[in-house]
Design an enzyme around this catalytic site. Structure first.
Site, PDB file in Angstrom:
ATOM      1  CB  CYS A   1      25.934  -3.104  20.871  1.00 16.16           C
ATOM      2  SG  CYS A   1      25.186  -4.008  22.138  1.00 16.16           S
TER       3      CYS A   1
ATOM      4  CG  LEU B   1      44.613 -12.512  39.090  1.00 10.07           C
ATOM      5  CD1 LEU B   1      44.975 -13.940  39.164  1.00 10.07           C
ATOM      6  CD2 LEU B   1      45.663 -11.377  39.188  1.00 10.07           C
TER       7      LEU B   1
ATOM      8  CD  GLN C   1      11.401  -5.698   8.901  1.00 14.56           C
ATOM      9  OE1 GLN C   1      12.809  -6.179   8.634  1.00 14.56           O
ATOM     10  NE2 GLN C   1      10.995  -5.231   7.522  1.00 14.56           N
TER      11      GLN C   1
ATOM     12  CD  GLU D   1       9.979  -8.444   3.632  1.00 14.81           C
ATOM     13  OE1 GLU D   1       9.179  -8.687   2.576  1.00 14.81           O
ATOM     14  OE2 GLU D   1      11.129  -7.478   3.516  1.00 14.81           O
TER      15      GLU D   1
ATOM     16  NE  ARG E   1      12.008  -2.589  -4.468  1.00 17.32           N
ATOM     17  CZ  ARG E   1      10.989  -1.548  -4.713  1.00 17.32           C
ATOM     18  NH1 ARG E   1      11.836  -0.462  -5.003  1.00 17.32           N
ATOM     19  NH2 ARG E   1       9.827  -1.377  -4.564  1.00 17.32           N
TER      20      ARG E   1
ATOM     21  NE  ARG F   1      16.772   2.904   5.534  1.00 18.74           N
ATOM     22  CZ  ARG F   1      16.852   3.592   6.929  1.00 18.74           C
ATOM     23  NH1 ARG F   1      17.852   3.025   7.725  1.00 18.74           N
ATOM     24  NH2 ARG F   1      16.305   4.540   7.181  1.00 18.74           N
TER      25      ARG F   1
ATOM     26  CD  GLU G   1      13.103  -0.075   0.999  1.00 16.53           C
ATOM     27  OE1 GLU G   1      13.598  -1.185   0.878  1.00 16.53           O
ATOM     28  OE2 GLU G   1      11.999   0.050   0.586  1.00 16.53           O
TER      29      GLU G   1
END
Length: 1381
Positions: free
Chosen positions: A50, A306, A817, A852, A930, A962, A1317
């Site tokens: 990362c 090694l 959150q 959340e 949703r 999201r 979002e």
């Protein structure tokens, strides 16, 4: 301990000398730096994937030159930097002493959102400048230098824009001499003089402002946040800002070096390296200086490893639990670091780093005849996509070879090119082994335990000898291969004058347990001319050479075998193309359109354009101020939970987790673990003083499993110990015996078993669907579509600290959150009232919904040892743990029946949506609600019935991400529209336009679409993108290119703003005014990179009439604003901004009499007068969203956001590799509070949505993937799970904020709209553009009509969708690749 000459082992860190501790051979540089308090260097993944841990390591070479390189501190062994200088982000600059130009530039250009990845980007760029000085890097080199750094927030565009200015810099300013000179000048000048030169010494608003908050009426720069003239303002007040404007606005950057930036220590220039032997309890570290010494150590310790870069051993130790008592640093043996060319070829020492190899090859390519360097060019091209620069800078060639990875990118090239390996051992001398004979089995090589790989010999190629590399990965940048290959063809003229293959050598990786040669294929091609017959013979032979069993590790069997065929096809075309250029009179036998098969990958530097409306007369609200914490983030001063200095006596915790997806616990034995050194306790469910039942909606989860485990990774116990290593060791020592129980592992299993969360699958319905179908829709289609989940991949893993106080008081710091939820969980588990527990959150290193609800159980578990030991306890999840146990975006399946007219007008939709909820309800009901309310997308469906099924499976509980189900619902609608368009024979954009929502239309859930901007966004993006002309251009391109196809698609979106659970739509804020005129604000929202604090501060500054820098936002805390809803649903700016505005209104009401009594006086004077008059200067504001009803009512949303995007892609149909050429977005954000933050959210959301739909794939151990252990998440780290990199974003990235579209529902936040979002779904425009490219490829193969393409559109799905004669032996044209769903 120490060197053989008695010299102390030392390292310099940021210019300060440190004596290295003994017994630390197992310690990484990252651990050491963080123990020193240098917490700007972050732990993001622990596997070098990362870039959050990037630092600069400088060393003096034997010739006296200084070598500066970026490395991953999470893998670098501490002793590997002995005698070197390590510079961290803190060493470059600070907000007090002045920012380094790299830091300042990134902060000013809005390149930092959550900030967790930011120090890594800063250090990669700084190392590039120091390493290349006195030359300036090109824009391409800058983008390449950032390939090892991931960002989940920004979409990369502002980061790239920020650093492009350094391609024009006076690079001589970055030499050691120049830095030393500027350091001396700075030290001799006024203290803090650099503060003005670098952004006002860290002013919170990031821009120079006069004392009254005005900027003289001029605009604020969208790039820097300062008054300036970058960008172009048109007559109507529109602002156009491009990448070029941002570069020009700042002029040439010079290195006004802050006094803190260190030069290379003089002691290290003169210091001679010494041999090291440092013993320790876990391992002994050797560093020999001579080959004889190395061989003697290896003879004495034949099992010793090694180490040069530790990029493989480090992974084995951390993630595979391997232990190596002896490690040998092979970095200082002269013979193994040599790299030299002679007349025959290149000799490369085994310790030569991949970066040095790459640079050497480039140098030879530039000066040798072209025909000699074909192998070298292939090596350079392969290394270009090998990991990231920090890995290449440390990793050695010998380690890459001897690891014998079956997917090594270089080993196929060595084998095909005829390389030989020289091995040496004490007493056995040297021997040579041909590369093709070296690999014996899975990670087995022809090397004796006492031997080492001394060097590699790579012969130069001859005239008409061609070497070509191939690689296909999930993602082009910094990724491991799915399949790779190396091919060498030597061509010769036959007696008849024709050209034929005199010699062929072909090797493949990724198709067997080891890298393999393809003998039948080479035999089939030997002596043949390159033509259709040879191609046919070669393809038939490669089927025999490459055999992969159905359940082979890695899966994707059809794809991998087809890639072997595609690579051979490309290889032969490449040779024909090269021969045509070099051999007089030779003409390729293949059509001109076939040249696209060997078109080299080209990507120009990315660039962007941002368009928004100016706000005349305003100097705070509507202005593009940068993130308030940007300066802290770029300098590493921003603090996250794992950075907090622990109180004395603090303990570390680790979880004991289930290894079974569903099983009965027969025995749990903690005795051995409890007796281990440093362990203070092992706590199980019986040790919980309160309740063991938790959950955000239902308490249907056990915090610690008692009798039964329900998913892999379910916590069973928690260990507390003196160190994290001790805690983890003890957790691994806990013994658990299981009895397996039947497991449900995907949606299909759940449907078969009727395993649904009863009562939580709701329905949305409008019109009479049954009647519509019964009365005869003109056309009817039925089908199914699936989409996988998505990992949040916030860069900061979950972390919590619990500190016990007196009288059962507890203070917790947590990366969440929803601090309120953590407060409730801790109280419930410990059995204490809420007024005894305070939870604080300063900031998150990303959240996206993943923190959340699913972070609560981690914090609650951490509280158990804190309760029992009465000591502070910290827990930090490793990346792989976090991904396995905290859940992801829900995988969905949609089954539909749709009716429509022959012109494509929608008449009826009957839809069933299924989501994979995991083992508990969590937030899955809301996610499904949703999805149901967004399955219409932006279209009028006539009659619609959508029923949701929440499936219970034996996976970690999946959760908010999201979009919260909205994208899953909308993508089903878009898939149906695409199918309808092909059924009626019309362009898909015509069908979309025909059915587009208009002002006042009713959504299926009953809400009138007031302020509907769907059509405006659509019209704007269609016009600004030049869609019609580009579509025509794509058609022409596709006719001329058989194996490269382009596609262009337009995708709209509609997203409702409000929590669909009514009571959550409330917010509080506390505003304190101090007598110096400054203001402190505390609200219930959490800053996680989205700019919430900055927007709230702008509202407060505007409403109180003060400069932005006079407003400060405090950490979120449950003892300041109680009962706060989660920072989610994109509603936080609306709610907390309105709550703060309410508090400001109260304060203004109290101050009004004093303003009237004191005309002409400023805020500070008025505040002092009010204070002296005993007026309350603190106000608590509150806001509850008016009118909303929640799900099931006619007004579930306060308002809706709209947008549209056009994306154009180019696809390699032979491999599935693609790039995004251009994206145009028009986004409805109302009247923007802060255009720079809003544009950042649009770009970041788009790239994340593109990742979900095109790149990121979760692979679970299920029936589809029998090669993965049942219930195990295979893709649980950056090595296997790929998020977009800077190389994946659109080359041309254009964002427009819809003009003149104020939101009437949000007057308290200046008519702005949410932006977190809504843009996410626009990323699927890339998916549908890729599908258009597939349609073009299929048409060339005689395949017409609609085809099914599930999400994500990975290279596997894209390649097999582009069915042709190469894929035919392996997969049918309508084959559906396996998916975890």
């Amino acid at each position: 301990m120490g060197g053989s000459d008695g010299a102390e082992p030392i390292v310099y860190v940021n210019g300060k000398r440190h004596l290295l501790p003994s017994g630390a051979g197992h310690v990484t540089l990252l651990q050491y730096l963080r123990d020193l308090g240098l917490t700007g260097t972050k732990l993001g993944c622990g596997e070098g994937g990362c870039g959050a841990c990037t630092v600069m390591v400088s060393s003096a070479e034997t010739d006296g030159r200084l070598h500066h390189r970026a490395v991953n501190a999470c893998l670098c062994p501490l002793y590997a930097v002995e005698g070197m200088h390590v510079v961290t982000v803190e060493g470059l600059g600070s907000t007090r002493d002045g920012l380094h130009p790299v830091q300042e530039r990134l902060a000013r250009a809005h390149g930092s959102q959550c900030g967790f990845c930011t120090p890594g980007f800063v250090m990669s760029m700084a190392a590039l400048l120091r390493g290349m000085a006195p030359e300036a890097p090109t824009e391409e080199e800058i983008e390449e230098a950032l390939a090892g750094n991931l960002c989940r927030c920004t979409g990369y565009r502002p980061i790239l824009d920020a650093f492009k200015a350094f391609a024009k810099v006076d690079a001589a300013a970055y030499t050691e001499e120049a830095i030393a000179a500027s350091k001396a000048a700075a030290n001799g000048g006024a203290n803090g003089s650099n503060g003005d030169a670098h952004g006002g010494g860290g002013a919170t608003n990031g821009g120079a402002k006069s004392s009254n908050g005005k900027n003289g009426g001029g605009r604020v720069c969208p790039s820097t946040g300062r008054p300036c003239d970058c960008g172009v303002v048109d007559d109507s007040g529109g602002v156009t800002s491009t990448s070029a404007h941002k570069e020009e606005s700042c002029g040439p950057l010079t290195h006004a070096c802050p006094a803190v930036e260190p030069i290379f220590p003089p002691e290290l220039r003169k210091r001679q390296p010494a041999e090291l032997r440092i013993e320790g309890p876990q391992c002994t570290w050797y560093r020999p200086l001579t080959l004889d010494s190395l061989l003697a150590i290896k003879a004495e310790h034949p099992a010793a490893k090694l180490v040069v870069g530790n990029t493989e051993v480090g992974i084995e130790v951390k993630f595979k639990g391997l232990r190596y008592p002896v490690l040998i640093g092979a970095t200082h043996v002269l013979e193994m670091n040599a790299i030299e060319a002679d007349a025959e070829g290149l000799h490369i020492g085994g310790s030569v780093t991949l970066t040095k190899l790459m640079e050497t090859c480039k140098g030879l390519i530039a000066k040798l005849p072209t025909h000699q360097t074909s192998t070298l060019r292939a090596v350079v091209e392969q290394l270009r996509w090998f990991a990231g620069p920090p890995i290449r800078n440390a990793a050695a060639l010998g380690g890459n070879i001897c690891t014998a990875s079956p997917i090594s990118d270089l080993n196929p090239l060595w084998m095909a090119a005829g390389a030989t390996f020289t091995l040496v051992g004490q007493g056995s001398g040297q021997r040579s082994v041909a590369a093709k004979d070296f690999f014996l089995g899975y990670r087995k090589v022809d090397m004796q335990p006492h031997e080492v790989l001394l060097k590699v010999f790579v012969p130069f190629t001859q005239q008409y000898e061609f070497v070509k590399e191939f690689k296909q990965a999930h993602r082009r940048d910094d990724d491991i291969a799915i399949v790779n290959a190396g091919m060498r063809f030597r061509m010769a003229q036959a007696e008849d004058g024709g050209w034929q293959i005199a010699e062929a050598s072909i090797a493949y990786g990724g198709v067997a347990p080891l890298t393999v040669m393809a003998p039948q294929t080479t035999a089939a091609l030997q002596g043949r001319a390159i033509d259709g017959a040879a191609l046919e013979a070669g393809l038939a032979a490669v089927q025999q050479d490459i055999q992969i069993s159905a359940n082979a590790p890695g899966g994707m069997v059809e794809f991998r075998r087809s890639l072997a065929a595609s690579f051979l096809f490309k290889g032969l075309l490449f040779v024909a193309h090269q021969l045509e250029a070099e051999a007089p009179g030779y003409e390729s036998p293949f059509p001109a359109s076939y040249r696209s098969a060997v078109k080299p990958y080209e990507r120009p530097p990315s660039h962007g354009l941002q368009y928004y409306s100016a706000v005349p007369g305003e100097d705070v609200v509507g202005q593009p101020y940068r993130h308030m914490a940007a300066d802290q983030q770029v300098s590493g001063a921003a603090q996250y939970v794992d950075d907090i200095q622990l109180p004395a006596g603090a303990l570390h915790a680790a979880l004991v987790m289930s290894t079974k997806p569903h099983a009965r616990i027969l025995r749990l034995d903690t005795a051995a673990a409890a007796a281990m050194p440093g362990v203070h306790g092992v706590y199980t469910a019986k040790d919980i003083p309160g309740g063991n039942d938790i959950g955000p909606v239902l308490h249907d989860e056990e915090l610690l499993a008692t009798d039964e485990v329900l998913f892999v990774g379910q916590p069973i116990a928690i260990v507390a110990a003196e160190t994290e290593a001790q805690a983890r060791a003890a957790a691994a020592a806990v013994m658990v015996d299981y009895e397996d129980l039947p497991a449900i592992l995907d949606i299909d299993d759940a449907i078969e078993a009727s395993a649904f969360m009863e009562g939580w699958g709701h329905m949305v319905e409008c019109g009479d669907v049954d009647a519509a179908f019964a009365q005869g829709c003109e056309m009817v289609l039925e089908g199914e579509t699936k989409m996988g989940g998505q990992e949040h991949f916030y860069l900061e893993p979950n972390a919590s600290i619990v500190i016990p106080g007196e009288n059962d008081e507890y203070l917790s710091y947590s990366s969440t959150q929803c601090p309120d939820k953590h407060q409730k969980d801790i109280c419930h588990v410990l059995g204490v009232p809420m007024h005894k527990v305070v939870v604080k959150t300063k900031r998150l290193g990303g959240g996206f919904g993943g923190k959340e609800s699913r972070s609560g159980f981690i914090n609650a578990a951490c509280a158990i040892p804190a309760y029992h030991t009465r000591r502070p306890v910290r827990i930090v999840l490793d990346r792989d743990e976090d991904m396995q146990i905290t859940g992801q975006r829900h995988a969905f399946m949609g089954r539909y029946k749709v009716g429509f007219t022959r012109e494509g007008r929608l008449q009826a939709l009957d839809l069933q949506l299924y989501c994979n909820a995991g083992f508990s309800l969590d937030l899955s009901a809301g996610v499904m609600d949703r999805a149901l309310m967004h399955c219409d997308c932006t279209y009028r469906w006539g009659s619609l019935r959508a029923k949701g099924f929440v499936c219970k499976t034996n996976q970690a509980s999946h959760t908010a991400f999201r979009g919260y189900g909205g994208p899953q619902g909308m993508v089903v609608a878009e898939q149906i529209i695409d199918r309808i368009a092909h059924e009626v024979g019309k362009p898909v954009e015509e069908i979309k336009a025909l059915n587009m929502y208009q002002e006042g239309d009713l959504a299926p859930f009953g809400q009138a679409l007031v302020g509907c901007q769907a059509q405006r966004c659509w019209d704007d993006v269609m016009a600004s993108s030049g869609y019609a002309a580009r579509n025509a251009s794509v058609e022409v391109y596709n006719k001329e290119h058989r194996f490269r196809k382009r596609g262009v698609a337009v995708t709209p979106t509609k997203f409702g703003i409000s929590f669909t659970t009514k009571f959550l739509n409330q917010a509080g804020a506390l505003v304190h005014v101090y007598t110096d005129g400054t203001v402190l604000v505390t609200h219930g929202g959490v800053e996680m990179g989205q700019g919430l604090h900055t927007k709230v501060a702008q509202v407060v500054a505007h409403d109180l009439g003060i400069p932005l820098q006079d407003v400060y936002i405090a950490e979120t805390a449950t003892d300041k604003v109680p009962n706060a809803s989660p920072t989610a649903a994109s509603a936080s700016s609306d709610m907390y901004g309105a709550a703060a505005a309410d508090a400001c209104a109260q304060l203004n009401g109290r101050l009004k009499p004093y303003y009237e009594k004191m005309p002409g006086k400023g805020f500070k004077e008025v505040v002092m007068a009010a204070y002296l008059d005993r007026t309350d200067l603190c106000a608590h504001g509150f806001y509850s969203t008016p009118d909303v009803t929640g799900f099931g009512g006619l007004y579930p949303f306060n308002y809706l956001c709209y947008g549209a995007a056009v994306s154009e892609v180019e696809l390699d149909t032979l491999t599935g590799d693609f790039q995004v050429l251009r994206t145009d977005i028009c986004m409805d954000v109302g009247k923007s509070l802060n255009p720079s933050i809003d544009i950042g959210q649009v770009e970041g959301g788009f790239v994340q949505g593109m990742g979900w739909s095109c790149i990121e794939e979760l692979v679970w151990g299920d029936k589809q993937h029998a090669w993965v252990r049942p219930g195990q998440l295979f893709t649980r780290g950056p090595g296997t799970y790929k998020i977009p990199t800077a190389n994946d974003i659109p080359v041309d990235f254009r964002v427009t904020l819809l003009r003149n579209a104020p939101c009437e529902r949000t007057p308290m936040v200046h008519s702005s709209k949410a932006v977190g979002e809504p843009p996410f779904f626009l990323g699927t425009s890339v998916f549908f553009a890729l599908k258009e490219a597939c349609y073009a490829a299929r048409a060339d193969a005689g395949l017409t009509g609609w085809f099914r393409l599930d999400l994500p559109a990975t290279p596997e799905r894209l390649r097999l969708a582009c069915a042709d004669t190469l894929t035919r032996p392996y997969a049918a044209p309508d084959m559906l690749p396996k998916i975890s769903c």
